[in-house]
Design a protein around this motif. Structure first.
Motif, PDB file in Angstrom:
ATOM      1  N   PRO A 167      36.695  -6.847  28.739  1.00 34.96           N
ATOM      2  CA  PRO A 167      37.068  -5.582  29.393  1.00 34.96           C
ATOM      3  C   PRO A 167      36.450  -4.352  28.738  1.00 34.96           C
ATOM      4  O   PRO A 167      36.110  -3.384  29.423  1.00 34.96           O
ATOM      5  N   HIS A 168      36.297  -4.386  27.404  1.00 34.55           N
ATOM      6  CA  HIS A 168      35.737  -3.214  26.730  1.00 34.55           C
ATOM      7  C   HIS A 168      34.241  -3.065  26.973  1.00 34.55           C
ATOM      8  O   HIS A 168      33.656  -2.059  26.597  1.00 34.55           O
ATOM      9  N   ASP A 169      33.614  -4.072  27.618  1.00 39.19           N
ATOM     10  CA  ASP A 169      32.196  -3.955  27.975  1.00 39.19           C
ATOM     11  C   ASP A 169      31.991  -3.268  29.312  1.00 39.19           C
ATOM     12  O   ASP A 169      30.859  -2.901  29.649  1.00 39.19           O
ATOM     13  N   VAL A 170      33.062  -3.100  30.117  1.00 32.93           N
ATOM     14  CA  VAL A 170      32.895  -2.605  31.482  1.00 32.93           C
ATOM     15  C   VAL A 170      33.788  -1.395  31.760  1.00 32.93           C
ATOM     16  O   VAL A 170      34.168  -1.138  32.898  1.00 32.93           O
ATOM     17  N   LEU A 171      34.131  -0.667  30.715  1.00 29.87           N
ATOM     18  CA  LEU A 171      34.960   0.525  30.882  1.00 29.87           C
ATOM     19  C   LEU A 171      34.290   1.524  31.824  1.00 29.87           C
ATOM     20  O   LEU A 171      33.085   1.760  31.750  1.00 29.87           O
ATOM     21  N   GLY A 172      35.079   2.091  32.722  1.00 28.23           N
ATOM     22  CA  GLY A 172      34.562   3.086  33.649  1.00 28.23           C
ATOM     23  C   GLY A 172      33.844   2.511  34.848  1.00 28.23           C
ATOM     24  O   GLY A 172      33.324   3.261  35.676  1.00 28.23           O
TER      25      GLY A 172
END
Length: 400
Positions: A167-172
């Protein structure tokens, strides 16, 4: 000789214009590391094997001396060990983050992921939410287990290792293309949103200006891990001091002790003093030879994209950990070696992990050096000291 590692998760970064072209580590006010760096060896170490994804799992295995290409079986299984999940050989463990996604009236796949940690939600609040998800979605095939803060675990009985986005790779970004290919996992994620979006806990969070923890996000699938004993491997009895289930799980798998520090949260305002006290006690009173102090905050601030808070996390590591730790160890009369480093970079620019090499500082209380360098990325590169295989650094540190 006693051996202490202080690991600032995600502490390394890139030069930032806002900081005058310096990295957060170079910019931060770090008087204790500045003092020790003049007495230490500094250099660079490559913790992520080529071809492997940069993560705290692979990187911390490297720092502890475990070659990820040999020992890595997935992130979530290591966390499952910490939680005490009785994994069978046929089980697949999957990380279950409870994240924040946008709540506009659009199809689920059109929603955007806003925050991978739901404003660093407390374990207590998140457990209430996960239990509601569990009540409606768990069955003989899928079982949920509470972890720490937003980080939890799903066990898939007789499952398979599937590709899942972090999830932290696709923020925004819109979530559609990053949802699981597996139909059952994808449907559970969507159902979890409908279960949680109007939950009383989230209604109260929004009133307080906090991000709602409104969706389960699955990632990090893997099989039951098989780590060899740290003590048999190194001849050192080791202790882990961390608030993060991943690190505790690595320690459990490696047969290390695990310190439970009250108030240790993995956030910016964790119980730093409690961690230092636990580490010093382990090596001066409890018969341990080696202690690994893990600080999660620099990584969290990198994911948040906050320059100011990442600098603050590094300054806290210096003043609340390095300074008191060195002072207490010097007062104890014990000879000690101290290794300070990140596991991987979490650059503010990208808000996720990268595979670049990271700087290390190695201090020996019995053999202080005489140098002019500071401890940061530029000094590490300029020193000419380089460890190409991260899992070999432990041999240098422990003089094996």
């Amino acid at each position: 000789m006693k051996y202490i590692v202080v690991l600032g998760d995600g502490m390394a970064d890139e030069p930032i214009e806002q900081l005058g072209g310096k990295t957060p580590l170079a910019y931060a006010d770090t008087p204790n590391m500045d003092r020790l760096s003049k007495l230490s060896e500094v250099g660079m170490v490559h913790t992520i094997p080529d071809g492997m994804k940069p993560g705290s799992d692979t990187a911390n295995l490297s720092v502890l001396g475990y070659d990820p290409e040999k020992y890595y079986s997935g992130r979530s299984p290591l966390e499952a060990l910490s939680i005490g999940v009785p994994m069978k050989d046929t089980d697949i463990a999957i990380r279950c983050n409870i994240v924040t996604i946008s709540e506009e009236d659009v199809p689920f796949e059109e929603k955007t992921i806003i925050d991978h940690s739901a404003s660093e939600i407390s374990t207590e609040d998140c457990a209430v939410l996960l239990h509601e998800v569990e009540k409606q979605l768990a069955d003989e095939t899928y079982q949920f287990y509470v972890g720490t803060s937003y980080r939890h675990c799903l066990i898939w009985n007789n499952g398979k290792v599937v590709e899942l986005a972090q999830p932290h790779d696709v923020l925004g970004q819109k979530i559609g293309q990053y949802l699981p290919g597996d139909k059952a996992l994808r449907e559970m994620m969507e159902k979890s949103y409908h279960i949680l979006v109007n939950h009383p806990v989230n209604i109260e969070r929004k009133k307080k200006g906090l991000h709602p923890a409104n969706c389960c996000w699955f990632w990090g699938a893997g099989t039951k891990p098989m780590l060899s004993s740290f003590e048999e491997k190194t001849g050192k009895k080791g202790m882990m001091v961390s608030a993060v289930d991943l690190l505790k799980g690595i320690a459990v798998g490696a047969g290390m002790g695990v310190a439970n520090v009250e108030g240790a949260s993995g956030g910016l305002h964790t119980n730093y003093a409690g961690k230092v006290d636990a580490a010093v006690k382990a090596v001066t009173k409890d018969g341990y030879d080696f202690v690994y102090i893990h600080l999660e905050a620099p990584d969290e601030m990198g994911h948040q994209g906050s320059v100011e808070r990442k600098v603050q996390a590094i300054e806290y590591l210096d003043t609340k950990v390095i300074g008191p730790l060195a002072e207490q160890m010097e007062a104890s009369g014990e000879a000690f070696r101290l290794l300070v480093l990140p596991d991987h970079p979490t650059p503010i620019r990208v808000r996720t992990h990268t595979s670049d090499s990271v700087p290390y500082m190695l201090y020996d209380s019995t053999r202080p050096g005489q140098n002019t360098w500071d401890y940061n990325e530029e000094a590490g590169r300029a020193s000419g000291n380089y460890v190409a295989q991260g899992h070999k650094l432990i041999e240098k540190f422990l003089e094996l």
